[in-house]
Design a protein around this motif. Sequence first.
Motif, mmCIF file in Angstrom:
data_model
loop_
_atom_site.group_PDB
_atom_site.id
_atom_site.type_symbol
_atom_site.label_atom_id
_atom_site.label_comp_id
_atom_site.label_asym_id
_atom_site.label_seq_id
_atom_site.Cartn_x
_atom_site.Cartn_y
_atom_site.Cartn_z
ATOM 1 N N VAL A 171 52.773 -61.601 69.026
ATOM 2 C CA VAL A 171 51.326 -62.029 68.745
ATOM 3 C C VAL A 171 51.201 -63.692 68.710
ATOM 4 C CG1 VAL A 171 49.299 -62.278 67.391
ATOM 5 C CG2 VAL A 171 50.389 -60.018 67.736
ATOM 6 N N LEU A 172 52.231 -64.197 67.938
ATOM 7 C CA LEU A 172 52.293 -65.773 67.764
ATOM 8 C C LEU A 172 52.673 -66.241 69.108
ATOM 9 C CD1 LEU A 172 51.863 -68.210 65.937
ATOM 10 C CD2 LEU A 172 54.167 -67.630 65.274
ATOM 11 N N GLU A 207 56.753 -54.718 61.787
ATOM 12 C CA GLU A 207 55.641 -55.787 61.742
ATOM 13 C C GLU A 207 55.816 -56.956 61.901
ATOM 14 O OE1 GLU A 207 53.236 -52.912 58.390
ATOM 15 O OE2 GLU A 207 55.084 -54.078 57.781
ATOM 16 N N PHE A 208 56.977 -57.593 61.509
ATOM 17 C CA PHE A 208 57.353 -58.857 61.684
ATOM 18 C C PHE A 208 57.626 -59.206 63.181
ATOM 19 C CE2 PHE A 208 60.736 -62.190 62.381
ATOM 20 C CZ PHE A 208 60.083 -63.076 61.466
ATOM 21 N N GLN A 216 53.961 -59.430 64.883
ATOM 22 C CA GLN A 216 53.524 -60.540 64.602
ATOM 23 C C GLN A 216 54.078 -61.676 65.240
ATOM 24 O OE1 GLN A 216 50.341 -60.843 63.305
ATOM 25 N NE2 GLN A 216 50.416 -58.655 63.262
ATOM 26 N N SER A 217 55.247 -61.532 65.558
ATOM 27 C CA SER A 217 56.250 -62.781 66.182
ATOM 28 C C SER A 217 55.612 -62.882 67.545
ATOM 29 C CB SER A 217 57.492 -62.634 66.251
ATOM 30 O OG SER A 217 57.859 -62.918 64.671
#
Length: 86
Positions: free
Chosen positions: A58-59, A51-52, A55-56
Amino acid sequence: MLDPKKLEEIAKQISDAVPPGVRNMAEGAEARVKQVLQAQLSKLDLVTREEFDIQSQVLIRTREKLEAMEARLAALEEKQSALPKE
């Protein structure tokens, strides 16, 4: 939720740290340590590595888009300021 293999690894490391004379008791305690770790860690607001990483990514994409939009806006502002004023 956390990876069960990681919890088993942590519980085994704790169990291995116990002196050999107490090891028999430690073997029985390993399962209990794993249960306690699981219970305590589940109370924390943690995310999985997967998940991390998602999200990284996506960022990173969001930053790239923002930088492109900022550059485009700067170009439009420059173009507008170059127009003759009425």
